[in-house]
Design a protein around this motif. Structure first.
Motif, PDB file in Angstrom:
ATOM      1  N   ASP A   3      91.789 -48.689 -17.324  1.00 32.94           N
ATOM      2  CA  ASP A   3      90.518 -48.631 -16.621  1.00 32.94           C
ATOM      3  C   ASP A   3      90.492 -47.372 -15.761  1.00 32.94           C
ATOM      4  O   ASP A   3      91.507 -46.997 -15.171  1.00 32.94           O
ATOM      5  CB  ASP A   3      90.330 -49.864 -15.745  1.00 32.94           C
ATOM      6  N   PRO A   4      89.333 -46.722 -15.686  1.00 32.61           N
ATOM      7  CA  PRO A   4      89.258 -45.490 -14.899  1.00 32.61           C
ATOM      8  C   PRO A   4      89.468 -45.770 -13.413  1.00 32.61           C
ATOM      9  O   PRO A   4      89.081 -46.815 -12.895  1.00 32.61           O
ATOM     10  CB  PRO A   4      87.852 -44.972 -15.175  1.00 32.61           C
ATOM     11  N   THR A   5      90.105 -44.828 -12.747  1.00 33.79           N
ATOM     12  CA  THR A   5      90.339 -44.934 -11.301  1.00 33.79           C
ATOM     13  C   THR A   5      89.909 -43.630 -10.655  1.00 33.79           C
ATOM     14  O   THR A   5      89.672 -42.630 -11.317  1.00 33.79           O
ATOM     15  CB  THR A   5      91.824 -45.187 -10.997  1.00 33.79           C
TER      16      THR A   5
ATOM     17  N   GLU B  13      82.087 -42.290 -21.225  1.00 34.33           N
ATOM     18  CA  GLU B  13      82.913 -43.363 -21.787  1.00 34.33           C
ATOM     19  C   GLU B  13      83.687 -44.100 -20.690  1.00 34.33           C
ATOM     20  O   GLU B  13      83.869 -45.311 -20.767  1.00 34.33           O
ATOM     21  CB  GLU B  13      83.870 -42.813 -22.835  1.00 34.33           C
ATOM     22  N   ASP B  14      84.152 -43.373 -19.677  1.00 37.44           N
ATOM     23  CA  ASP B  14      84.831 -44.026 -18.552  1.00 37.44           C
ATOM     24  C   ASP B  14      83.882 -44.991 -17.848  1.00 37.44           C
ATOM     25  O   ASP B  14      84.270 -46.106 -17.486  1.00 37.44           O
ATOM     26  CB  ASP B  14      85.355 -42.993 -17.547  1.00 37.44           C
TER      27      ASP B  14
ATOM     28  N   TRP C 202      83.960 -39.151 -13.538  1.00 35.80           N
ATOM     29  CA  TRP C 202      84.172 -39.938 -14.749  1.00 35.80           C
ATOM     30  C   TRP C 202      83.280 -39.435 -15.880  1.00 35.80           C
ATOM     31  O   TRP C 202      82.157 -38.984 -15.665  1.00 35.80           O
ATOM     32  CB  TRP C 202      83.843 -41.399 -14.509  1.00 35.80           C
ATOM     33  N   SER C 203      83.783 -39.587 -17.102  1.00 35.59           N
ATOM     34  CA  SER C 203      82.954 -39.281 -18.264  1.00 35.59           C
ATOM     35  C   SER C 203      82.055 -40.487 -18.557  1.00 35.59           C
ATOM     36  O   SER C 203      82.193 -41.556 -17.960  1.00 35.59           O
ATOM     37  CB  SER C 203      83.833 -38.970 -19.480  1.00 35.59           C
TER      38      SER C 203
ATOM     39  N   ARG D  25      83.345 -48.095 -20.037  1.00 34.44           N
ATOM     40  CA  ARG D  25      84.519 -48.948 -20.038  1.00 34.44           C
ATOM     41  C   ARG D  25      84.612 -49.729 -18.724  1.00 34.44           C
ATOM     42  O   ARG D  25      84.917 -50.913 -18.704  1.00 34.44           O
ATOM     43  CB  ARG D  25      85.785 -48.104 -20.250  1.00 34.44           C
ATOM     44  N   TRP D  26      84.300 -49.068 -17.605  1.00 32.00           N
ATOM     45  CA  TRP D  26      84.365 -49.742 -16.312  1.00 32.00           C
ATOM     46  C   TRP D  26      83.276 -50.814 -16.199  1.00 32.00           C
ATOM     47  O   TRP D  26      83.536 -51.929 -15.744  1.00 32.00           O
ATOM     48  CB  TRP D  26      84.218 -48.727 -15.175  1.00 32.00           C
TER      49      TRP D  26
ATOM     50  N   GLU E 223      92.931 -48.128 -23.579  1.00 27.45           N
ATOM     51  CA  GLU E 223      92.955 -47.161 -22.492  1.00 27.45           C
ATOM     52  C   GLU E 223      92.906 -47.900 -21.159  1.00 27.45           C
ATOM     53  O   GLU E 223      92.331 -48.974 -21.036  1.00 27.45           O
ATOM     54  CB  GLU E 223      91.771 -46.213 -22.613  1.00 27.45           C
TER      55      GLU E 223
END
Length: 72
Positions: free
Chosen positions: A41-43, A52-53, A49-50, A56-57, A39
């Protein structure tokens, strides 16, 4: 009078070789590509953000305890 090409097309070995080539090409296509792509990276705004986001970040930026092993 049959030619060499006619004899080759009647051969069971040629059919098996062609089937093996098709199977190998299919397996290469399936397993050679990324079946489960990573997936992105969250932006954007971190407020949306969740969990999980966020994990991950944090693992991507190298915060200890989030995806990396802490060494004492």
């Amino acid at each position: 009078m049959p030619t060499q090409l006619d004899n080759m097309m009647k051969s069971k070995n040629m059919v098996l070789a062609f089937g093996g080539a098709v199977t190998a090409a299919a397996l290469w296509t399936i397993w050679g590509s990324d079946m489960f792509p990573a997936e992105q990276d969250p932006t954007g705004d971190p407020e949306g953000w969740s969990r999980e986001d966020m994990r991950r970040w944090l693992a991507a930026v190298g915060v200890p305890g989030f995806g990396q092993r802490v060494v004492n």
